[in-house]
Design a protein around this motif. Structure first.
Motif, PDB file in Angstrom:
ATOM      1  N   ASP A 137      34.182  49.312  46.119  1.00  0.00           N
ATOM      2  CA  ASP A 137      33.777  47.970  45.682  1.00  0.00           C
ATOM      3  C   ASP A 137      32.525  47.494  46.401  1.00  0.00           C
ATOM      4  OD1 ASP A 137      35.969  47.970  43.996  1.00  0.00           O
ATOM      5  OD2 ASP A 137      37.171  46.640  45.264  1.00  0.00           O
ATOM      6  N   LYS A 138      32.451  47.742  47.711  1.00  0.00           N
ATOM      7  CA  LYS A 138      31.265  47.270  48.445  1.00  0.00           C
ATOM      8  C   LYS A 138      30.018  48.030  48.004  1.00  0.00           C
ATOM      9  CE  LYS A 138      32.203  50.025  52.586  1.00  0.00           C
ATOM     10  NZ  LYS A 138      32.631  49.941  53.976  1.00  0.00           N
ATOM     11  N   TRP A 139      30.158  49.309  47.656  1.00  0.00           N
ATOM     12  CA  TRP A 139      28.997  50.082  47.201  1.00  0.00           C
ATOM     13  C   TRP A 139      28.571  49.608  45.817  1.00  0.00           C
ATOM     14  CZ3 TRP A 139      27.792  51.125  51.617  1.00  0.00           C
ATOM     15  CH2 TRP A 139      28.604  51.792  52.534  1.00  0.00           C
ATOM     16  N   LEU A 140      29.544  49.281  44.973  1.00  0.00           N
ATOM     17  CA  LEU A 140      29.216  48.775  43.640  1.00  0.00           C
ATOM     18  C   LEU A 140      28.501  47.434  43.746  1.00  0.00           C
ATOM     19  CD1 LEU A 140      29.407  49.259  40.606  1.00  0.00           C
ATOM     20  CD2 LEU A 140      31.641  48.121  40.661  1.00  0.00           C
ATOM     21  N   GLU A 141      28.960  46.571  44.640  1.00  0.00           N
ATOM     22  CA  GLU A 141      28.296  45.289  44.851  1.00  0.00           C
ATOM     23  C   GLU A 141      26.859  45.508  45.342  1.00  0.00           C
ATOM     24  OE1 GLU A 141      28.851  41.040  47.191  1.00  0.00           O
ATOM     25  OE2 GLU A 141      30.165  42.696  47.719  1.00  0.00           O
ATOM     26  N   GLY A 142      26.690  46.441  46.276  1.00  0.00           N
ATOM     27  CA  GLY A 142      25.352  46.749  46.777  1.00  0.00           C
ATOM     28  C   GLY A 142      24.449  47.302  45.693  1.00  0.00           C
ATOM     29  N   ARG A 143      25.001  48.202  44.872  1.00  0.00           N
ATOM     30  CA  ARG A 143      24.201  48.781  43.788  1.00  0.00           C
ATOM     31  C   ARG A 143      23.791  47.706  42.785  1.00  0.00           C
ATOM     32  NH1 ARG A 143      26.309  53.445  39.775  1.00  0.00           N
ATOM     33  NH2 ARG A 143      27.401  51.670  38.856  1.00  0.00           N
ATOM     34  N   ALA A 144      24.697  46.780  42.501  1.00  0.00           N
ATOM     35  CA  ALA A 144      24.361  45.696  41.581  1.00  0.00           C
ATOM     36  C   ALA A 144      23.202  44.873  42.130  1.00  0.00           C
ATOM     37  CB  ALA A 144      25.587  44.819  41.336  1.00  0.00           C
ATOM     38  N   GLN A 145      23.234  44.586  43.423  1.00  0.00           N
ATOM     39  CA  GLN A 145      22.159  43.797  44.028  1.00  0.00           C
ATOM     40  C   GLN A 145      20.831  44.563  44.018  1.00  0.00           C
ATOM     41  OE1 GLN A 145      21.990  40.496  45.022  1.00  0.00           O
ATOM     42  NE2 GLN A 145      19.844  41.083  44.994  1.00  0.00           N
ATOM     43  N   VAL A 146      20.887  45.832  44.376  1.00  0.00           N
ATOM     44  CA  VAL A 146      19.665  46.653  44.359  1.00  0.00           C
ATOM     45  C   VAL A 146      19.142  46.770  42.925  1.00  0.00           C
ATOM     46  CG1 VAL A 146      18.741  48.971  44.787  1.00  0.00           C
ATOM     47  CG2 VAL A 146      20.215  47.882  46.483  1.00  0.00           C
ATOM     48  N   GLY A 147      20.056  46.850  41.965  1.00  0.00           N
ATOM     49  CA  GLY A 147      19.654  46.881  40.569  1.00  0.00           C
ATOM     50  C   GLY A 147      18.871  45.636  40.177  1.00  0.00           C
ATOM     51  N   VAL A 148      19.273  44.485  40.692  1.00  0.00           N
ATOM     52  CA  VAL A 148      18.525  43.250  40.447  1.00  0.00           C
ATOM     53  C   VAL A 148      17.130  43.381  41.056  1.00  0.00           C
ATOM     54  CG1 VAL A 148      18.387  40.781  40.988  1.00  0.00           C
ATOM     55  CG2 VAL A 148      20.559  41.779  40.219  1.00  0.00           C
ATOM     56  N   ASP A 149      17.051  43.906  42.277  1.00  0.00           N
ATOM     57  CA  ASP A 149      15.750  44.107  42.913  1.00  0.00           C
ATOM     58  C   ASP A 149      14.858  45.023  42.078  1.00  0.00           C
ATOM     59  OD1 ASP A 149      16.434  42.491  45.123  1.00  0.00           O
ATOM     60  OD2 ASP A 149      17.277  44.196  46.208  1.00  0.00           O
ATOM     61  N   LEU A 150      15.481  45.996  41.404  1.00  0.00           N
ATOM     62  CA  LEU A 150      14.732  46.929  40.555  1.00  0.00           C
ATOM     63  C   LEU A 150      14.521  46.391  39.139  1.00  0.00           C
ATOM     64  CD1 LEU A 150      16.454  50.272  41.593  1.00  0.00           C
ATOM     65  CD2 LEU A 150      14.053  49.675  41.939  1.00  0.00           C
ATOM     66  N   LYS A 151      15.035  45.198  38.880  1.00  0.00           N
ATOM     67  CA  LYS A 151      14.965  44.578  37.554  1.00  0.00           C
ATOM     68  C   LYS A 151      15.769  45.370  36.519  1.00  0.00           C
ATOM     69  CE  LYS A 151      10.633  42.166  38.506  1.00  0.00           C
ATOM     70  NZ  LYS A 151      11.166  41.658  39.710  1.00  0.00           N
ATOM     71  N   LEU A 152      16.827  46.021  36.975  1.00  0.00           N
ATOM     72  CA  LEU A 152      17.764  46.714  36.082  1.00  0.00           C
ATOM     73  C   LEU A 152      18.897  45.740  35.755  1.00  0.00           C
ATOM     74  CD1 LEU A 152      17.945  50.153  37.949  1.00  0.00           C
ATOM     75  CD2 LEU A 152      16.587  49.571  35.924  1.00  0.00           C
ATOM     76  N   PHE A 153      18.535  44.679  35.044  1.00  0.00           N
ATOM     77  CA  PHE A 153      19.456  43.563  34.865  1.00  0.00           C
ATOM     78  C   PHE A 153      20.708  43.941  34.085  1.00  0.00           C
ATOM     79  CE2 PHE A 153      15.214  41.451  35.324  1.00  0.00           C
ATOM     80  CZ  PHE A 153      15.420  41.038  36.632  1.00  0.00           C
ATOM     81  N   GLU A 154      20.564  44.697  33.009  1.00  0.00           N
ATOM     82  CA  GLU A 154      21.742  45.078  32.219  1.00  0.00           C
ATOM     83  C   GLU A 154      22.713  45.915  33.057  1.00  0.00           C
ATOM     84  OE1 GLU A 154      22.786  44.076  29.202  1.00  0.00           O
ATOM     85  OE2 GLU A 154      21.085  42.705  29.202  1.00  0.00           O
ATOM     86  N   ALA A 155      22.178  46.876  33.807  1.00  0.00           N
ATOM     87  CA  ALA A 155      23.030  47.715  34.658  1.00  0.00           C
ATOM     88  C   ALA A 155      23.707  46.868  35.730  1.00  0.00           C
ATOM     89  CB  ALA A 155      22.207  48.836  35.294  1.00  0.00           C
ATOM     90  N   SER A 156      22.977  45.912  36.287  1.00  0.00           N
ATOM     91  CA  SER A 156      23.551  45.051  37.318  1.00  0.00           C
ATOM     92  C   SER A 156      24.644  44.156  36.747  1.00  0.00           C
ATOM     93  CB  SER A 156      22.468  44.213  37.991  1.00  0.00           C
ATOM     94  OG  SER A 156      21.638  45.050  38.767  1.00  0.00           O
ATOM     95  N   ILE A 157      24.422  43.643  35.546  1.00  0.00           N
ATOM     96  CA  ILE A 157      25.458  42.828  34.901  1.00  0.00           C
ATOM     97  C   ILE A 157      26.714  43.667  34.699  1.00  0.00           C
ATOM     98  CG2 ILE A 157      26.090  41.702  32.720  1.00  0.00           C
ATOM     99  CD1 ILE A 157      23.137  40.701  32.629  1.00  0.00           C
ATOM    100  N   GLN A 158      26.548  44.902  34.258  1.00  0.00           N
ATOM    101  CA  GLN A 158      27.705  45.786  34.068  1.00  0.00           C
ATOM    102  C   GLN A 158      28.408  46.053  35.395  1.00  0.00           C
ATOM    103  OE1 GLN A 158      26.338  49.271  31.981  1.00  0.00           O
ATOM    104  NE2 GLN A 158      25.838  48.108  30.145  1.00  0.00           N
ATOM    105  N   ASP A 159      27.629  46.289  36.448  1.00  0.00           N
ATOM    106  CA  ASP A 159      28.233  46.530  37.764  1.00  0.00           C
ATOM    107  C   ASP A 159      28.997  45.303  38.245  1.00  0.00           C
ATOM    108  OD1 ASP A 159      27.312  49.135  37.927  1.00  0.00           O
ATOM    109  OD2 ASP A 159      25.682  48.667  39.328  1.00  0.00           O
ATOM    110  N   TYR A 160      28.391  44.125  38.116  1.00  0.00           N
ATOM    111  CA  TYR A 160      29.077  42.902  38.555  1.00  0.00           C
ATOM    112  C   TYR A 160      30.336  42.665  37.718  1.00  0.00           C
ATOM    113  CZ  TYR A 160      25.422  41.341  41.786  1.00  0.00           C
ATOM    114  OH  TYR A 160      24.556  41.229  42.840  1.00  0.00           O
ATOM    115  N   ALA A 161      30.267  42.902  36.420  1.00  0.00           N
ATOM    116  CA  ALA A 161      31.440  42.711  35.558  1.00  0.00           C
ATOM    117  C   ALA A 161      32.563  43.661  35.964  1.00  0.00           C
ATOM    118  CB  ALA A 161      31.061  42.913  34.091  1.00  0.00           C
ATOM    119  N   GLU A 162      32.215  44.913  36.219  1.00  0.00           N
ATOM    120  CA  GLU A 162      33.221  45.881  36.674  1.00  0.00           C
ATOM    121  C   GLU A 162      33.801  45.461  38.011  1.00  0.00           C
ATOM    122  OE1 GLU A 162      33.637  50.499  38.130  1.00  0.00           O
ATOM    123  OE2 GLU A 162      31.930  49.976  36.871  1.00  0.00           O
TER     124      GLU A 162
END
Length: 100
Positions: free
Chosen positions: A49-74
């Motif tokens: 869970d902590k890695w998924l949260e981190g990946r979602a945040q890094v995804g936002v930094d990379l402007k991978l918004f759809e992937a980050s939304i999916q990560d946060y939803a999961e």
């Protein structure tokens, strides 16, 4: 048997953690994202869970918004304190407070 340093298939978890941290601290978000993705797949379920949260945040930094939304939803389905009161509610609280 798996331990904190190595997954059962020989993946160097400590190395991946170090790589994710160092990459993020140096603003190498692509490298951090790759390391966090590997940790999401390879680390023990209790740590994912902590890695998924981190990946979602890094995804936002990379402007991978759809992937980050999916990560946060999961993540929210896995850490919702109402559904899973035994789990750490920190990720859900940060998300709902707009800190995630």
């Amino acid at each position: 048997a798996p331990n904190n340093a190595t997954a059962s298939d020989g993946v160097d978890l400590a190395g991946l953690r170090r790589e994710a941290t160092e990459a993020y601290e140096s603003a190498d978000f692509q490298r951090a994202y790759r390391a966090l993705t590997a940790l999401c797949l390879e680390d023990t379920p209790g740590n994912r869970d902590k890695w998924l949260e981190g990946r979602a945040q890094v995804g936002v930094d990379l402007k991978l918004f759809e992937a980050s939304i999916q990560d946060y939803a999961e993540l929210l389905t896995r850490v919702d304190p109402i559904v899973h009161p035994e789990r750490d509610a920190g990720p859900a609280a940060r998300f709902h407070a707009g800190k995630a």
